[in-house]
Write a protein that holds these residues in place. Structure first.
Motif, mmCIF file in Angstrom:
data_model
loop_
_atom_site.group_PDB
_atom_site.id
_atom_site.type_symbol
_atom_site.label_atom_id
_atom_site.label_comp_id
_atom_site.label_asym_id
_atom_site.label_seq_id
_atom_site.Cartn_x
_atom_site.Cartn_y
_atom_site.Cartn_z
ATOM 1 N N VAL A 76 0.832 -1.203 0.000
ATOM 2 C CA VAL A 76 0.000 0.000 0.000
ATOM 3 C C VAL A 76 0.870 1.257 0.000
ATOM 4 C CG1 VAL A 76 -1.644 1.355 1.358
ATOM 5 C CG2 VAL A 76 -1.940 -1.113 1.136
ATOM 6 N N THR A 77 0.451 2.228 -0.779
ATOM 7 C CA THR A 77 1.036 3.563 -0.764
ATOM 8 C C THR A 77 -0.098 4.562 -0.584
ATOM 9 O OG1 THR A 77 2.788 2.898 -2.299
ATOM 10 C CG2 THR A 77 2.400 5.253 -2.055
ATOM 11 N N GLN A 78 0.133 5.591 0.233
ATOM 12 C CA GLN A 78 -0.910 6.586 0.398
ATOM 13 C C GLN A 78 -0.315 7.983 0.407
ATOM 14 O OE1 GLN A 78 -2.823 5.600 4.146
ATOM 15 N NE2 GLN A 78 -1.410 6.866 5.320
ATOM 16 N N ALA A 79 -1.170 8.960 0.110
ATOM 17 C CA ALA A 79 -0.733 10.357 0.082
ATOM 18 C C ALA A 79 -1.890 11.251 0.513
ATOM 19 C CB ALA A 79 -0.253 10.740 -1.312
ATOM 20 N N PHE A 80 -1.549 12.269 1.284
ATOM 21 C CA PHE A 80 -2.559 13.220 1.750
ATOM 22 C C PHE A 80 -2.273 14.580 1.131
ATOM 23 C CE2 PHE A 80 -4.078 16.394 4.868
ATOM 24 C CZ PHE A 80 -5.424 16.046 4.883
ATOM 25 N N TYR A 81 -3.328 15.170 0.545
ATOM 26 C CA TYR A 81 -3.208 16.461 -0.126
ATOM 27 C C TYR A 81 -4.067 17.484 0.621
ATOM 28 C CZ TYR A 81 -1.458 13.410 -3.830
ATOM 29 O OH TYR A 81 -0.757 12.451 -4.550
ATOM 30 N N PRO A 82 -3.458 18.321 1.459
ATOM 31 C CA PRO A 82 -4.245 19.294 2.232
ATOM 32 C C PRO A 82 -4.791 20.406 1.345
ATOM 33 C CG PRO A 82 -1.902 19.645 2.593
ATOM 34 C CD PRO A 82 -2.021 18.395 1.757
ATOM 35 N N VAL A 83 -5.990 20.855 1.673
ATOM 36 C CA VAL A 83 -6.611 21.946 0.916
ATOM 37 C C VAL A 83 -7.097 23.083 1.813
ATOM 38 C CG1 VAL A 83 -7.298 20.482 -1.017
ATOM 39 C CG2 VAL A 83 -8.854 20.755 0.914
ATOM 40 N N GLU A 84 -7.378 22.788 3.098
ATOM 41 C CA GLU A 84 -7.872 23.815 4.011
ATOM 42 C C GLU A 84 -7.276 23.627 5.401
ATOM 43 O OE1 GLU A 84 -12.101 24.012 4.288
ATOM 44 O OE2 GLU A 84 -12.405 24.272 2.134
ATOM 45 N N TYR A 85 -7.035 24.757 6.071
ATOM 46 C CA TYR A 85 -6.561 24.745 7.455
ATOM 47 C C TYR A 85 -7.511 25.593 8.301
ATOM 48 C CZ TYR A 85 -2.117 23.185 5.441
ATOM 49 O OH TYR A 85 -1.147 22.495 4.762
ATOM 50 N N HIS A 86 -7.824 25.088 9.470
ATOM 51 C CA HIS A 86 -8.654 25.839 10.410
ATOM 52 C C HIS A 86 -7.965 25.823 11.766
ATOM 53 C CE1 HIS A 86 -11.985 25.905 7.510
ATOM 54 N NE2 HIS A 86 -11.675 24.647 7.262
ATOM 55 N N LEU A 87 -7.868 26.996 12.390
ATOM 56 C CA LEU A 87 -7.166 27.133 13.659
ATOM 57 C C LEU A 87 -8.152 27.352 14.794
ATOM 58 C CD1 LEU A 87 -4.340 29.541 12.445
ATOM 59 C CD2 LEU A 87 -4.229 27.059 12.638
ATOM 60 N N GLY A 88 -7.840 26.786 15.962
ATOM 61 C CA GLY A 88 -8.679 26.979 17.133
ATOM 62 C C GLY A 88 -8.657 28.433 17.584
ATOM 63 N N ASP A 89 -9.754 28.891 18.161
ATOM 64 C CA ASP A 89 -9.860 30.293 18.563
ATOM 65 C C ASP A 89 -8.970 30.627 19.747
ATOM 66 O OD1 ASP A 89 -11.693 30.829 16.563
ATOM 67 O OD2 ASP A 89 -13.410 30.290 17.816
#
Length: 205
Positions: A127-140
């Motif tokens: 198995v090979t996997q990859a994660f492609y981030p598109v959005e970031y949300h920060l805690g208040d």
């Protein structure tokens, strides 16, 4: 005459001695006051970093003994997801070893066991996997980062999964060092786990 002169000289010396005693007492009081002021002040040092590529999308960030800017936590979260979610069986040992450097000791054993099990599964099933981030949300008001992206999985050279995924990372600051205390896949309905029903577990690779 000589006796009178000696008495006069002694009185002058005593007067000067008293004068310097008053000066010394004043300096000592000033020193004590200065020490109290310094003890009451924060010794926290803030260091500002500017990315070397001025044209990049990366923003300047700061790190201090008591915490860091939101941009720093975002960068750390991105680093964590790439190590934990992108790679194959060959790169897994290196990625896990690097990841343990930012994991808090309280969850290090549990998280490493989960990632080691996932690495064995990747090796057994090719198995090979990859994660492609598109959005970031920060805690208040707390160092929490939620990353949304696409997680792709291949078995051999065949794409077997292509799904949206969201991960939450929680951090803590101890003695000027930043640790990750939580890494879980979360729900878009409540990504920051504001209404927890069960205690958080270690991590989900």
């Amino acid at each position: 005459m000589n006796r009178d002169k000696q008495l006069k000289d002694i009185s002058v010396v005593l007067a000067e001695k008293q004068h310097w005693q008053w000066i010394s007492a004043g300096l000592l009081a000033l020193l004590l006051l200065l020490m109290l002021v310094l003890m009451g002040k924060s010794h926290d040092t803030k260091t500002i970093f500017i990315p070397p590529n001025a044209g990049s999308a990366e923003k300047p960030f700061w790190v201090a003994d008591a915490g860091a800017s939101p941009e720093y936590f975002q960068m750390t979260a991105d680093y964590v997801t790439q190590l934990a979610l992108t790679g194959d069986a060959k790169s897994a040992p290196y990625s896990i070893d690097r990841l343990m450097g930012v994991v808090h000791p309280s969850i290090r054993g549990v998280l490493k066991a989960e990632l080691d099990a996932a690495a064995l599964k990747m090796k057994a099933e090719n198995v090979t996997q990859a994660f492609y981030p598109v959005e970031y949300h920060l805690g208040d008001n707390r160092p929490v980062v939620v990353i949304k992206g696409t997680l792709k999985t291949w078995v051999g050279d065949k794409l077997t999964s292509n799904r949206d995924a969201m991960y939450r990372m929680t951090f803590s600051v101890e003695a000027g060092r930043i640790y990750m205390t939580e890494f879980v896949e979360t729900s878009p309905h409540d990504p920051f786990n504001t209404t927890p029903t069960t205690p958080p577990t270690g991590a989900t690779p």
